[in-house]
Design a protein around this motif. Structure first.
Motif, PDB file in Angstrom:
ATOM      1  N   LEU A 166       0.816  -1.210   0.000  1.00 44.28           N
ATOM      2  CA  LEU A 166       0.000   0.000   0.000  1.00 44.28           C
ATOM      3  C   LEU A 166       0.853   1.264   0.000  1.00 44.28           C
ATOM      4  CD1 LEU A 166      -2.833  -0.995   2.518  1.00 44.28           C
ATOM      5  CD2 LEU A 166      -3.018  -0.795   0.031  1.00 44.28           C
ATOM      6  N   THR A 167       1.987   1.214   0.673  1.00 45.10           N
ATOM      7  CA  THR A 167       2.843   2.400   0.736  1.00 45.10           C
ATOM      8  C   THR A 167       3.784   2.501  -0.455  1.00 45.10           C
ATOM      9  OG1 THR A 167       4.425   1.175   2.105  1.00 45.10           O
ATOM     10  CG2 THR A 167       2.779   2.509   3.257  1.00 45.10           C
ATOM     11  N   GLY A 168       3.890   1.432  -1.232  1.00 46.44           N
ATOM     12  CA  GLY A 168       4.725   1.471  -2.421  1.00 46.44           C
ATOM     13  C   GLY A 168       6.206   1.371  -2.150  1.00 46.44           C
ATOM     14  N   THR A 169       6.598   0.972  -0.937  1.00 47.31           N
ATOM     15  CA  THR A 169       8.022   0.918  -0.604  1.00 47.31           C
ATOM     16  C   THR A 169       8.734  -0.260  -1.264  1.00 47.31           C
ATOM     17  OG1 THR A 169       7.440  -0.239   1.459  1.00 47.31           O
ATOM     18  CG2 THR A 169       7.791   2.138   1.579  1.00 47.31           C
ATOM     19  N   HIS A 170       7.962  -1.151  -1.883  1.00 48.99           N
ATOM     20  CA  HIS A 170       8.586  -2.259  -2.611  1.00 48.99           C
ATOM     21  C   HIS A 170       9.071  -1.832  -3.994  1.00 48.99           C
ATOM     22  CE1 HIS A 170       4.519  -2.013  -4.056  1.00 48.99           C
ATOM     23  NE2 HIS A 170       4.756  -2.885  -5.019  1.00 48.99           N
ATOM     24  N   VAL A 171       8.711  -0.610  -4.409  1.00 48.71           N
ATOM     25  CA  VAL A 171       9.132  -0.075  -5.707  1.00 48.71           C
ATOM     26  C   VAL A 171      10.195   0.991  -5.470  1.00 48.71           C
ATOM     27  CG1 VAL A 171       8.401   1.123  -7.791  1.00 48.71           C
ATOM     28  CG2 VAL A 171       6.859  -0.512  -6.690  1.00 48.71           C
ATOM     29  N   GLN A 172      11.270   0.921  -6.213  1.00 50.40           N
ATOM     30  CA  GLN A 172      12.340   1.902  -6.061  1.00 50.40           C
ATOM     31  C   GLN A 172      11.839   3.281  -6.446  1.00 50.40           C
ATOM     32  OE1 GLN A 172      15.860   1.373  -8.542  1.00 50.40           O
ATOM     33  NE2 GLN A 172      17.178   1.836  -6.785  1.00 50.40           N
ATOM     34  N   GLY A 173      12.074   4.253  -5.589  1.00 46.06           N
ATOM     35  CA  GLY A 173      11.603   5.601  -5.870  1.00 46.06           C
ATOM     36  C   GLY A 173      11.982   6.565  -4.761  1.00 46.06           C
ATOM     37  N   SER A 174      11.265   7.684  -4.706  1.00 47.88           N
ATOM     38  CA  SER A 174      11.542   8.731  -3.717  1.00 47.88           C
ATOM     39  C   SER A 174      10.262   9.080  -2.974  1.00 47.88           C
ATOM     40  CB  SER A 174      12.093   9.981  -4.401  1.00 47.88           C
ATOM     41  OG  SER A 174      13.257   9.691  -5.136  1.00 47.88           O
ATOM     42  N   GLN A 175      10.440   9.652  -1.800  1.00 48.83           N
ATOM     43  CA  GLN A 175       9.284  10.047  -0.981  1.00 48.83           C
ATOM     44  C   GLN A 175       9.279  11.548  -0.770  1.00 48.83           C
ATOM     45  OE1 GLN A 175       7.953   7.356   2.070  1.00 48.83           O
ATOM     46  NE2 GLN A 175       7.828   8.998   3.581  1.00 48.83           N
ATOM     47  N   ILE A 176       8.085  12.128  -0.887  1.00 56.35           N
ATOM     48  CA  ILE A 176       7.905  13.556  -0.656  1.00 56.35           C
ATOM     49  C   ILE A 176       6.722  13.735   0.292  1.00 56.35           C
ATOM     50  CG2 ILE A 176       7.259  15.767  -1.698  1.00 56.35           C
ATOM     51  CD1 ILE A 176       8.689  14.930  -4.224  1.00 56.35           C
ATOM     52  N   GLU A 177       6.914  14.554   1.331  1.00 59.89           N
ATOM     53  CA  GLU A 177       5.858  14.823   2.300  1.00 59.89           C
ATOM     54  C   GLU A 177       5.532  16.307   2.283  1.00 59.89           C
ATOM     55  OE1 GLU A 177       6.854  13.247   6.113  1.00 59.89           O
ATOM     56  OE2 GLU A 177       7.495  11.307   5.321  1.00 59.89           O
ATOM     57  N   VAL A 178       4.252  16.607   2.060  1.00 66.72           N
ATOM     58  CA  VAL A 178       3.813  17.991   1.907  1.00 66.72           C
ATOM     59  C   VAL A 178       2.777  18.327   2.970  1.00 66.72           C
ATOM     60  CG1 VAL A 178       2.914  19.716   0.300  1.00 66.72           C
ATOM     61  CG2 VAL A 178       4.121  17.697  -0.591  1.00 66.72           C
ATOM     62  N   LYS A 179       2.995  19.419   3.676  1.00 63.55           N
ATOM     63  CA  LYS A 179       2.027  19.905   4.663  1.00 63.55           C
ATOM     64  C   LYS A 179       1.018  20.800   3.957  1.00 63.55           C
ATOM     65  CE  LYS A 179       1.662  22.849   8.777  1.00 63.55           C
ATOM     66  NZ  LYS A 179       2.424  23.733   9.714  1.00 63.55           N
ATOM     67  N   VAL A 180      -0.266  20.459   4.108  1.00 61.49           N
ATOM     68  CA  VAL A 180      -1.315  21.233   3.430  1.00 61.49           C
ATOM     69  C   VAL A 180      -2.459  21.530   4.394  1.00 61.49           C
ATOM     70  CG1 VAL A 180      -0.796  20.241   1.169  1.00 61.49           C
ATOM     71  CG2 VAL A 180      -2.503  19.146   2.639  1.00 61.49           C
ATOM     72  N   PRO A 181      -3.229  22.580   4.130  1.00 63.21           N
ATOM     73  CA  PRO A 181      -4.422  22.831   4.943  1.00 63.21           C
ATOM     74  C   PRO A 181      -5.413  21.679   4.790  1.00 63.21           C
ATOM     75  CG  PRO A 181      -3.841  24.760   3.628  1.00 63.21           C
ATOM     76  CD  PRO A 181      -3.005  23.633   3.117  1.00 63.21           C
ATOM     77  N   HIS A 182      -6.113  21.377   5.854  1.00 61.61           N
ATOM     78  CA  HIS A 182      -7.086  20.282   5.821  1.00 61.61           C
ATOM     79  C   HIS A 182      -8.411  20.803   5.269  1.00 61.61           C
ATOM     80  CE1 HIS A 182      -9.124  16.660   6.579  1.00 61.61           C
ATOM     81  NE2 HIS A 182      -9.604  16.928   7.778  1.00 61.61           N
ATOM     82  N   VAL A 183      -8.430  21.012   3.950  1.00 65.92           N
ATOM     83  CA  VAL A 183      -9.619  21.518   3.260  1.00 65.92           C
ATOM     84  C   VAL A 183      -9.839  20.666   2.013  1.00 65.92           C
ATOM     85  CG1 VAL A 183      -9.343  23.879   4.118  1.00 65.92           C
ATOM     86  CG2 VAL A 183      -8.258  23.210   1.969  1.00 65.92           C
ATOM     87  N   PRO A 184     -11.074  20.638   1.489  1.00 62.35           N
ATOM     88  CA  PRO A 184     -11.342  19.843   0.288  1.00 62.35           C
ATOM     89  C   PRO A 184     -10.525  20.310  -0.918  1.00 62.35           C
ATOM     90  CG  PRO A 184     -13.399  20.459   1.387  1.00 62.35           C
ATOM     91  CD  PRO A 184     -12.306  21.241   2.043  1.00 62.35           C
TER      92      PRO A 184
END
Length: 216
Positions: A130-148
């Motif tokens: 589900l997290t996709g960690t079995h596929v080689q790649g990169s991770q990006i984490e973005v802080k966003v307002p909790h709005v639709p």
């Protein structure tokens, strides 16, 4: 994801009248930790763990111990009633059962009959998928307002770079209900262009946070 997609349908079982010795043999032979106990109609009436069998077995250090205890019926040590799940339950929801009840496995039942079993190992493997960690790649984490509408706004930036998104997860931001963390797993080993685009669009990055701003 549904339970039926991850459950093991080749389940080792025993009848309530089977001996503890039989359970010990099956646990060792198949290298498993739990055995569902079923009746003649394949209804789950109990479950036995390797710990249950170990606790009931005589100590190998005691030469005078009664080995006949292994001939006792498994129903004398099985746990019952048994918490079960359905094949059409969501994996994400039954994860709560594993956590709350501290289970290592849960039988899967349909129409009251055993059809499979889900273990801790199955759950961990599913988390990797589900997290996709079995596929080689990169991770990006973005802080966003909790709005639709925030997810499509952010993902549009990935689309402009023709970057393949492997997975997207949404986490709470500390104890602040006004913000969320969007975690993207992307199929590239060089996330710098996307990182710079996100910053240029005014988004705050939680990770990576060590890539310097471009010099003007």
């Amino acid at each position: 994801m549904l339970v039926e997609e991850i459950m093991n349908t080749d389940v080792v079982t025993l009848s309530p009248t089977a001996s503890i010795r039989e359970a010990l043999h099956l646990l060792q032979k198949h290298r498993i930790r739990h055995i569902p106990i079923v009746d003649d109609d394949n209804y789950v009436v109990g479950i036995v763990s390797d710990r249950d069998v170990r606790d009931a077995s005589p100590s190998i250090l005691d030469k005078d111990s009664d080995q006949h205890v292994l001939d006792n019926e498994i129903q004398t040590i099985m746990s019952h009633p048994v918490v079960t799940v359905h094949p059409l339950d969501f994996v994400e929801e039954i994860a709560r059962i594993f956590y709350d009840e501290e289970f290592a496995s849960v039988p899967v039942v349909q129409n009251h009959k055993l059809v499979g079993i889900v273990t801790e190992k199955d759950m961990l493997y599913t988390l990797i998928q589900l997290t996709g960690t079995h596929v080689q790649g990169s991770q990006i984490e973005v802080k966003v307002p909790h709005v639709p509408g925030m997810i499509p706004k952010v993902t549009s930036i990935f689309g402009e770079r023709n970057t393949n998104i492997i997975s997207v997860l949404v986490y709470p931001y500390q104890n602040d209900p006004n913000y969320k963390i969007l975690v993207f797993r992307i199929q590239t080993m060089n996330p710098n262009p996307i990182v710079q685009d996100l910053r240029a669009a005014g988004y705050e990055l939680m990770w990576p946070n060590n890539i310097p701003e471009p010099k003007i």
